[in-house]
Design an enzyme around this catalytic site. Structure first.
Site, PDB file in Angstrom:
ATOM      1  N   ARG A 172       0.832  -1.210   0.000  1.00 20.59           N
ATOM      2  CA  ARG A 172       0.000   0.000   0.000  1.00 20.59           C
ATOM      3  C   ARG A 172       0.868   1.262   0.000  1.00 20.59           C
ATOM      4  NH1 ARG A 172      -5.189  -0.114   2.370  1.00 20.59           N
ATOM      5  NH2 ARG A 172      -4.755   1.702   3.657  1.00 20.59           N
ATOM      6  N   ARG A 176       9.588   5.808  -3.341  1.00 18.83           N
ATOM      7  CA  ARG A 176       9.935   6.606  -4.526  1.00 18.83           C
ATOM      8  C   ARG A 176      11.277   7.315  -4.370  1.00 18.83           C
ATOM      9  NH1 ARG A 176       5.624  10.193  -2.489  1.00 18.83           N
ATOM     10  NH2 ARG A 176       3.906   9.102  -3.479  1.00 18.83           N
ATOM     11  N   ARG A 249      -8.851  -6.808  13.359  1.00 16.70           N
ATOM     12  CA  ARG A 249      -8.019  -6.032  14.255  1.00 16.70           C
ATOM     13  C   ARG A 249      -8.852  -4.832  14.675  1.00 16.70           C
ATOM     14  NH1 ARG A 249      -4.408  -7.231  17.788  1.00 16.70           N
ATOM     15  NH2 ARG A 249      -2.794  -5.646  17.980  1.00 16.70           N
ATOM     16  N   ARG A 280      -0.064   5.675  16.360  1.00 17.14           N
ATOM     17  CA  ARG A 280       0.037   7.020  15.794  1.00 17.14           C
ATOM     18  C   ARG A 280      -0.725   8.033  16.630  1.00 17.14           C
ATOM     19  NH1 ARG A 280      -2.618   5.086   9.982  1.00 17.14           N
ATOM     20  NH2 ARG A 280      -4.515   4.244  10.851  1.00 17.14           N
ATOM     21  N   GLU A 300      -3.799   6.344  18.947  1.00 20.95           N
ATOM     22  CA  GLU A 300      -4.446   5.146  18.396  1.00 20.95           C
ATOM     23  C   GLU A 300      -3.745   3.885  18.927  1.00 20.95           C
ATOM     24  OE1 GLU A 300      -5.634   6.172  14.234  1.00 20.95           O
ATOM     25  OE2 GLU A 300      -5.067   4.087  13.874  1.00 20.95           O
ATOM     26  N   TYR A 348      -9.739  -5.284   2.923  1.00 20.77           N
ATOM     27  CA  TYR A 348      -9.060  -4.092   3.437  1.00 20.77           C
ATOM     28  C   TYR A 348      -9.286  -2.952   2.434  1.00 20.77           C
ATOM     29  CZ  TYR A 348      -5.008  -1.694   5.669  1.00 20.77           C
ATOM     30  OH  TYR A 348      -4.173  -0.816   6.334  1.00 20.77           O
ATOM     31  N   ASP A 350     -10.103   0.740   1.040  1.00 20.12           N
ATOM     32  CA  ASP A 350     -10.104   2.169   1.327  1.00 20.12           C
ATOM     33  C   ASP A 350     -11.423   2.744   0.812  1.00 20.12           C
ATOM     34  OD1 ASP A 350      -7.782   2.659   2.714  1.00 20.12           O
ATOM     35  OD2 ASP A 350      -6.550   2.870   0.921  1.00 20.12           O
TER      36      ASP A 350
HETATM   37  P1  FAD Z   1     -18.409   0.731   7.698  1.00 19.85           P
HETATM   38  O1  FAD Z   1     -17.987   2.147   7.687  1.00 19.85           O
HETATM   39  O2  FAD Z   1     -17.808  -0.174   8.728  1.00 19.85           O
HETATM   40  O3  FAD Z   1     -20.000   0.687   7.829  1.00 19.85           O
HETATM   41  C1  FAD Z   1     -20.703  -0.466   8.185  1.00 19.85           C
HETATM   42  C2  FAD Z   1     -21.828  -0.023   9.100  1.00 19.85           C
HETATM   43  O4  FAD Z   1     -22.687  -1.150   9.329  1.00 19.85           O
HETATM   44  C3  FAD Z   1     -21.351   0.437  10.465  1.00 19.85           C
HETATM   45  O5  FAD Z   1     -21.785   1.746  10.714  1.00 19.85           O
HETATM   46  C4  FAD Z   1     -21.969  -0.568  11.440  1.00 19.85           C
HETATM   47  O6  FAD Z   1     -22.372   0.014  12.662  1.00 19.85           O
HETATM   48  C5  FAD Z   1     -23.179  -1.054  10.640  1.00 19.85           C
HETATM   49  N1  FAD Z   1     -23.622  -2.385  11.045  1.00 19.85           N
HETATM   50  C6  FAD Z   1     -22.896  -3.517  11.121  1.00 19.85           C
HETATM   51  N2  FAD Z   1     -23.663  -4.527  11.554  1.00 19.85           N
HETATM   52  C7  FAD Z   1     -24.896  -4.021  11.758  1.00 19.85           C
HETATM   53  C8  FAD Z   1     -26.113  -4.578  12.243  1.00 19.85           C
HETATM   54  N3  FAD Z   1     -26.203  -5.859  12.616  1.00 19.85           N
HETATM   55  N4  FAD Z   1     -27.207  -3.790  12.334  1.00 19.85           N
HETATM   56  C9  FAD Z   1     -27.135  -2.474  12.000  1.00 19.85           C
HETATM   57  N5  FAD Z   1     -25.995  -1.899  11.552  1.00 19.85           N
HETATM   58  C10 FAD Z   1     -24.895  -2.672  11.434  1.00 19.85           C
HETATM   59  N6  FAD Z   1      -9.978   4.700   3.877  1.00 19.85           N
HETATM   60  C11 FAD Z   1      -9.412   5.629   3.090  1.00 19.85           C
HETATM   61  O7  FAD Z   1      -9.731   5.731   1.913  1.00 19.85           O
HETATM   62  N7  FAD Z   1      -8.493   6.508   3.593  1.00 19.85           N
HETATM   63  C12 FAD Z   1      -8.089   6.473   4.890  1.00 19.85           C
HETATM   64  O8  FAD Z   1      -7.264   7.289   5.310  1.00 19.85           O
HETATM   65  C13 FAD Z   1      -8.676   5.493   5.744  1.00 19.85           C
HETATM   66  N8  FAD Z   1      -8.320   5.421   7.027  1.00 19.85           N
HETATM   67  C14 FAD Z   1      -8.893   4.481   7.824  1.00 19.85           C
HETATM   68  C15 FAD Z   1      -8.507   4.432   9.157  1.00 19.85           C
HETATM   69  C16 FAD Z   1      -9.068   3.504  10.015  1.00 19.85           C
HETATM   70  C17 FAD Z   1      -8.625   3.457  11.456  1.00 19.85           C
HETATM   71  C18 FAD Z   1     -10.042   2.583   9.511  1.00 19.85           C
HETATM   72  C19 FAD Z   1     -10.651   1.551  10.432  1.00 19.85           C
HETATM   73  C20 FAD Z   1     -10.430   2.635   8.192  1.00 19.85           C
HETATM   74  C21 FAD Z   1      -9.862   3.571   7.330  1.00 19.85           C
HETATM   75  N9  FAD Z   1     -10.228   3.667   5.998  1.00 19.85           N
HETATM   76  C22 FAD Z   1      -9.644   4.608   5.197  1.00 19.85           C
HETATM   77  C23 FAD Z   1     -11.214   2.737   5.401  1.00 19.85           C
HETATM   78  C24 FAD Z   1     -12.651   3.270   5.434  1.00 19.85           C
HETATM   79  O9  FAD Z   1     -13.044   3.501   6.757  1.00 19.85           O
HETATM   80  C25 FAD Z   1     -13.558   2.236   4.810  1.00 19.85           C
HETATM   81  O10 FAD Z   1     -13.150   1.917   3.498  1.00 19.85           O
HETATM   82  C26 FAD Z   1     -15.034   2.642   4.715  1.00 19.85           C
HETATM   83  O11 FAD Z   1     -15.430   3.535   5.704  1.00 19.85           O
HETATM   84  C27 FAD Z   1     -15.859   1.375   4.814  1.00 19.85           C
HETATM   85  O12 FAD Z   1     -17.219   1.643   4.581  1.00 19.85           O
HETATM   86  P2  FAD Z   1     -18.269   0.475   4.768  1.00 19.85           P
HETATM   87  O13 FAD Z   1     -19.616   1.062   4.529  1.00 19.85           O
HETATM   88  O14 FAD Z   1     -17.868  -0.715   3.998  1.00 19.85           O
HETATM   89  O15 FAD Z   1     -18.122   0.001   6.297  1.00 19.85           O
HETATM   90  N1  UDP Z   2       3.356   0.724   7.947  1.00 19.68           N
HETATM   91  C1  UDP Z   2       4.568   0.689   8.598  1.00 19.68           C
HETATM   92  N2  UDP Z   2       5.071   1.853   9.117  1.00 19.68           N
HETATM   93  C2  UDP Z   2       4.431   3.033   9.020  1.00 19.68           C
HETATM   94  C3  UDP Z   2       3.192   3.060   8.346  1.00 19.68           C
HETATM   95  C4  UDP Z   2       2.675   1.886   7.830  1.00 19.68           C
HETATM   96  O1  UDP Z   2       5.163  -0.371   8.714  1.00 19.68           O
HETATM   97  O2  UDP Z   2       4.940   4.043   9.534  1.00 19.68           O
HETATM   98  C5  UDP Z   2       2.815  -0.545   7.407  1.00 19.68           C
HETATM   99  C6  UDP Z   2       1.942  -1.269   8.431  1.00 19.68           C
HETATM  100  O3  UDP Z   2       2.093  -2.656   8.251  1.00 19.68           O
HETATM  101  C7  UDP Z   2       0.552  -0.835   8.039  1.00 19.68           C
HETATM  102  C8  UDP Z   2       0.671  -0.809   6.528  1.00 19.68           C
HETATM  103  O4  UDP Z   2       1.993  -0.309   6.286  1.00 19.68           O
HETATM  104  O5  UDP Z   2      -0.445  -1.719   8.511  1.00 19.68           O
HETATM  105  C9  UDP Z   2      -0.346   0.061   5.809  1.00 19.68           C
HETATM  106  O6  UDP Z   2      -0.238   1.379   6.296  1.00 19.68           O
HETATM  107  P1  UDP Z   2      -1.415   2.420   6.148  1.00 19.68           P
HETATM  108  O7  UDP Z   2      -0.929   3.737   6.637  1.00 19.68           O
HETATM  109  O8  UDP Z   2      -1.944   2.335   4.772  1.00 19.68           O
HETATM  110  O9  UDP Z   2      -2.472   1.809   7.190  1.00 19.68           O
HETATM  111  P2  UDP Z   2      -3.940   2.268   7.656  1.00 19.68           P
HETATM  112  O10 UDP Z   2      -4.021   3.758   7.506  1.00 19.68           O
HETATM  113  O11 UDP Z   2      -4.891   1.498   6.796  1.00 19.68           O
HETATM  114  O12 UDP Z   2      -3.968   1.830   9.072  1.00 19.68           O
END
Ligand code: FAD
Ligand code: UDP
Length: 367
Positions: A172, A176, A249, A280, A300, A348, A350
């Site tokens: 991911r 560069r 996780r 972080r 976090e 996984y 985004d």
């Molecule tokens: P979710 O957002 O998980 O929505 C699913 C919903 O279903 C939830 O609100 C849940 O409460 C509901 N649900 C589940 N079961 C039930 C039930 N039985 N009854 C009623 N409701 C229910 N993506 C990026 O592009 N850039 C980023 O920088 C980025 N950072 C992230 C950082 C973190 C810490 C995490 C965890 C994710 C990150 N993502 C990021 C990914 C992004 O959050 C997801 O791709 C996106 O939000 C997923 O949308 P979704 O609708 O699939 O799932």
């Molecule tokens: N990662 C790492 N060091 C960093 C940042 C990321 O080793 O400083 C690795 C780690 O395994 C992580 C993965 O790269 O789970 C993807 O990072 P990203 O920032 O995309 O993770 P997310 O924002 O989805 O948690």
């Protein structure tokens, strides 16, 4: 005739897009979510005028113009560019791995010197065909970067040895040989002006939504209410965990409001050593170039998912993939149910991939 055409379980991005597109085609939709708000993991909470990314930092990025135009049709995005900094035992390094990082580590000044340094380290490690995250990382950037910036962070984040994790996770991150700290290679990137809730509100406008409602608490009643169920929750839960629980996780977010203007000078600082228990610190105001007198920071802390916790990251290793495939086969046989999103597809994803997946489903479903 049932009351609704579609019952959408989950008001996250996937469910909200599907609901929007169905509503646009004249279908009657009900969206439910067990959380007390819509938006799923992109939800923001306003604290002292700052949009706090309640479920972790979210930066939208994509190479796909159609996806970019789609989200921008609901809310305009700003020009935020993610450039995290890594703190390894007090030493600061730029991310992703680029000429700035290589200079900070080795004092090399040209791409040729950096490439030679990495080549030597890869050769010494003797990896020809990388089979796990550790081998993949070393073969991309060598052992120094692996030891200082990858190994401990990865093992904290996933609670597993880097040798037991799939290689794709580290791919991911860009590597560069230019002085460019942009964390993403994508053409489009930004944060919705005014926060992600604007995107969710735009998508769910004029659609009936009930929050604080769990599908499984009244499964039969909900199932009878609509012609088609759109399910975006965990796939193993839908099938009553009959093949066992999939592993996720989880994270614990520790939020603090500080009476100071600028805590760390950057939205994201990663702690890549093994002793610091968090991965972080996020300083939310920087996503929107905030000038508020106060600031909100979030530590976090990764943790293993247990029932009742939020399942944030699917663990796409061989063991879980095999279990998921069993659920996937069942899902394919389920009539009048559509499965989508990060939890139901156990991927996984985004945000841009969620948008892509939902719009693809819409295209094939409403022919
Ligand atoms: P979710 O957002 O998980 O929505 C699913 C919903 O279903 C939830 O609100 C849940 O409460 C509901 N649900 C589940 N079961 C039930 C039930 N039985 N009854 C009623 N409701 C229910 N993506 C990026 O592009 N850039 C980023 O920088 C980025 N950072 C992230 C950082 C973190 C810490 C995490 C965890 C994710 C990150 N993502 C990021 C990914 C992004 O959050 C997801 O791709 C996106 O939000 C997923 O949308 P979704 O609708 O699939 O799932
Ligand atoms: N990662 C790492 N060091 C960093 C940042 C990321 O080793 O400083 C690795 C780690 O395994 C992580 C993965 O790269 O789970 C993807 O990072 P990203 O920032 O995309 O993770 P997310 O924002 O989805 O948690």
């Amino acid at each position: 005739m049932k009351e609704y055409d579609y019952l959408i379980v989950g008001a996250g991005l996937w469910g909200s897009i599907f609901a929007h597109e169905a509503n646009k085609r004249g279908k009657k939709c009900l969206v439910i979510d067990r959380r007390t708000h819509t938006g799923g993991n992109i939800y923001c909470e306003n604290v002292e005028g700052i949009n706090v990314h309640k479920y972790g930092a979210h930066i939208f990025h994509t190479n796909d113009k159609e996806i970019w135009d789609y989200v921008n049709s609901f809310v305009e995005f700003n020009r935020y560019t993610n450039s995290p900094v890594a703190n390894f035992n007090g030493e600061l390094y730029n991310l992703p791995f680029n000429m700035n990082t290589f200079y900070q580590l080795w004092k090399v000044k040209t791409p040729e010197e950096a490439k030679e340094k990495i080549r030597q380290q890869v050769e010494e490690a003797g990896i020809t065909d990388p089979e796990n995250l550790e081998e993949q990382a070393i073969s991309l950037v060598g052992t120094d970067i692996y030891q200082k910036l990858i190994k401990a962070y990865t093992e904290k984040q996933w609670g597993r040895k880097a040798t037991e994790l799939p290689a794709f996770i580290i791919k991911r991150l860009p590597v560069r040989f230019t002085f460019d700290n942009n964390y993403f290679n994508d053409r489009y990137q930004g944060i919705p002006i005014g926060g992600y809730n604007k995107l969710t509100e735009g998508l769910l406008k004029d659609i009936e939504v009930r929050t604080g409602v769990d599908f499984f608490e009244n499964r039969e009643e909900f199932t009878n209410m609509a012609e088609t169920i759109v399910y975006t929750g965990p796939i193993d839960e839908y099938f009553s965990f009959q093949f066992g629980q999939l592993e996720y996780r989880s994270l614990r977010f520790d939020n603090q409001l500080l009476d100071q203007e600028n805590y760390q000078g950057n939205a994201v600082v990663n702690y890549t050593d093994g002793e610091t228990p968090f991965t972080r610190i996020i300083e939310h105001k920087h996503f929107e170039f905030g000038t508020q007198p106060k600031t909100v920071i979030t530590h976090e802390y990764p943790q293993e998912w247990v029932k009742g916790a939020e399942p944030y990251y699917p663990v796409n290793d061989d063991k879980n993939t095999a279990v998921f495939n069993q659920y996937k086969d069942l899902a394919a046989q389920e009539e009048n149910v559509i499965f989508g999103g990060r939890l139901a597809e156990y991927r996984y994803y985004d945000m841009h991939q969620v948008v892509g997946s939902a719009l693809k489903k819409v295209k094939t479903h409403f022919i």
